[in-house]
Design a protein around this motif. Structure first.
Motif, PDB file in Angstrom:
ATOM      1  N   GLY A   1     106.915  16.857 -76.710  1.00 21.47           N
ATOM      2  CA  GLY A   1     107.464  16.888 -75.366  1.00 21.47           C
ATOM      3  C   GLY A   1     106.941  18.046 -74.543  1.00 21.47           C
ATOM      4  N   SER A   2     107.753  18.505 -73.599  1.00 20.82           N
ATOM      5  CA  SER A   2     107.306  19.512 -72.633  1.00 20.82           C
ATOM      6  C   SER A   2     107.036  20.886 -73.249  1.00 20.82           C
ATOM      7  CB  SER A   2     108.353  19.666 -71.521  1.00 20.82           C
ATOM      8  OG  SER A   2     109.598  20.053 -72.068  1.00 20.82           O
ATOM      9  N   SER A   3     107.501  21.132 -74.477  1.00 20.44           N
ATOM     10  CA  SER A   3     107.280  22.439 -75.112  1.00 20.44           C
ATOM     11  C   SER A   3     105.801  22.729 -75.337  1.00 20.44           C
ATOM     12  CB  SER A   3     108.032  22.525 -76.447  1.00 20.44           C
ATOM     13  OG  SER A   3     107.550  21.551 -77.350  1.00 20.44           O
TER      14      SER A   3
ATOM     15  N   SER B   1     103.579  22.781 -73.238  1.00 19.95           N
ATOM     16  CA  SER B   1     103.053  23.563 -72.113  1.00 19.95           C
ATOM     17  C   SER B   1     103.035  25.059 -72.407  1.00 19.95           C
ATOM     18  CB  SER B   1     103.888  23.304 -70.849  1.00 19.95           C
ATOM     19  OG  SER B   1     103.837  21.937 -70.504  1.00 19.95           O
TER      20      SER B   1
ATOM     21  N   ARG C   1     101.783  16.314 -76.939  1.00 19.08           N
ATOM     22  CA  ARG C   1     102.916  16.155 -76.030  1.00 19.08           C
ATOM     23  C   ARG C   1     103.755  14.930 -76.392  1.00 19.08           C
ATOM     24  NH1 ARG C   1     104.016  18.349 -71.114  1.00 19.08           N
ATOM     25  NH2 ARG C   1     101.895  19.176 -70.858  1.00 19.08           N
TER      26      ARG C   1
ATOM     27  N   ASN D   1      99.563  12.619 -69.713  1.00 19.17           N
ATOM     28  CA  ASN D   1      99.645  14.072 -69.831  1.00 19.17           C
ATOM     29  C   ASN D   1      99.252  14.746 -68.516  1.00 19.17           C
ATOM     30  OD1 ASN D   1      99.978  16.483 -71.523  1.00 19.17           O
ATOM     31  ND2 ASN D   1      97.784  16.764 -71.226  1.00 19.17           N
TER      32      ASN D   1
ATOM     33  N   ILE E   1     102.213  14.514 -66.198  1.00 20.03           N
ATOM     34  CA  ILE E   1     103.291  15.437 -66.590  1.00 20.03           C
ATOM     35  C   ILE E   1     102.934  16.864 -66.195  1.00 20.03           C
ATOM     36  CG2 ILE E   1     104.510  16.437 -68.569  1.00 20.03           C
ATOM     37  CD1 ILE E   1     104.209  13.643 -69.927  1.00 20.03           C
ATOM     38  N   LYS E   2     101.691  17.257 -66.419  1.00 19.58           N
ATOM     39  CA  LYS E   2     101.246  18.610 -66.041  1.00 19.58           C
ATOM     40  C   LYS E   2     101.315  18.803 -64.525  1.00 19.58           C
ATOM     41  CE  LYS E   2      97.590  20.316 -68.062  1.00 19.58           C
ATOM     42  NZ  LYS E   2      96.211  20.399 -68.595  1.00 19.58           N
TER      43      LYS E   2
ATOM     44  N   GLU F   1     104.901  19.408 -63.774  1.00 20.90           N
ATOM     45  CA  GLU F   1     105.296  20.757 -64.201  1.00 20.90           C
ATOM     46  C   GLU F   1     104.709  21.833 -63.294  1.00 20.90           C
ATOM     47  OE1 GLU F   1     104.003  20.848 -68.247  1.00 20.90           O
ATOM     48  OE2 GLU F   1     105.812  19.859 -69.022  1.00 20.90           O
TER      49      GLU F   1
END
Length: 255
Positions: free
Chosen positions: A153-155, A157, A149, A192, A195-196, A199
């Motif tokens: 980045g967010s990709s 996920s 990540r 991380n 961030i999860k 999301e």
């Protein structure tokens, strides 16, 4: 007439061989460095045995780079790098010694190629790369995702576990030092995790990136200190007594 005194030179251990020199961080078509002392350019070497400054001069017909050791008329030469490189064969000992031992620009404007040092550096680089790749191979998927990540980045996920593992190995090979730093950084996984959680709509981060709150009731969790990365700040918060309880609550919501 007084006889000119010859001064013995304190010469370090010396090997007769061809030598290569390279400009540091530059490779112009041609580049000339000073080859003799003048009022504009100092070309002196301090002799620790005599405690005196000795004048240097490159003369193509002399066997020493020191003016006080040169005899007769001196044929001055230029020291020119081409495309950032200068090759000096073993027959040109005076020039080699000037460049390798005495020139004030050594390791400032140019450096000598040292195969042994280069080999040591290469071995160190290979060992670091192997260490990083071994760590990547044995890393669990959660930590792998956290590190990838940082790069993608967010990709991350939407990536499969195989894709994450592939990108992890490529990252470890491409930048092993940074990879190992991240692998040993306990906050990477917590960032991380945060961030999860964002999301997954478990927590919210305000538009100004200053406040974390619960998504379910908009209750404030923490304020991000000024000029800090919000997820780094939240990772640090999760390690406090209050943050540990928040961590446990988020973890249950993931289940």
């Amino acid at each position: 007439m007084a006889k000119k005194e010859t001064v013995a030179t304190a010469t370090p251990k010396w090997e007769i061989k061809d030598r290569h020199y390279y400009l540091i961080n530059a490779s112009p078509l041609t580049y000339t460095i000073p080859s003799r002392h003048s009022k504009y350019t100092s070309l002196l070497w301090f002799d620790p045995e005599t405690n005196k400054q000795r004048e240097l001069r490159y003369a193509t017909n002399q066997s020493s780079p020191f003016v006080d050791e040169q005899k007769g008329e001196a044929t001055l030469g230029h020291i020119m790098f081409k495309n950032g490189h200068l090759f000096v064969p073993k027959q040109q000992q005076a020039l080699q010694k000037l460049l390798s031992l005495y020139h004030p620009s050594l390791n400032k404007r140019y450096m000598e190629h040292d195969a042994e040092v280069e080999a040591i550096d290469e071995v160190d680089s290979i060992e670091i790369e192997l260490e990083a790749l071994n760590a990547a191979m044995s890393m669990d998927i959660d930590m792998a995702e956290a590190i990838v990540r940082v790069e993608t980045g967010s990709s991350v996920s939407s990536m499969s576990s195989k894709e994450i593992k592939r990108d992890l190995l490529l990252f470890a090979k491409r930048n092993p030092s940074l990879f190992l730093d991240l692998a040993n950084d306990e906050n990477v996984q917590l960032r991380n995790f945060a961030i999860k959680a964002k999301e997954a709509n478990i927590i919210n981060l305000s538009q100004d990136q200053r406040v974390f709150s619960w998504a379910s009731n908009d209750k404030k969790l923490m304020t991000v200190p000024f000029d800090e990365n919000p997820y780094s700040a939240f990772a640090a918060f999760l390690q406090t007594d209050e943050g540990v309880e928040v961590y446990k609550s988020i973890e249950k919501k993931f289940a």
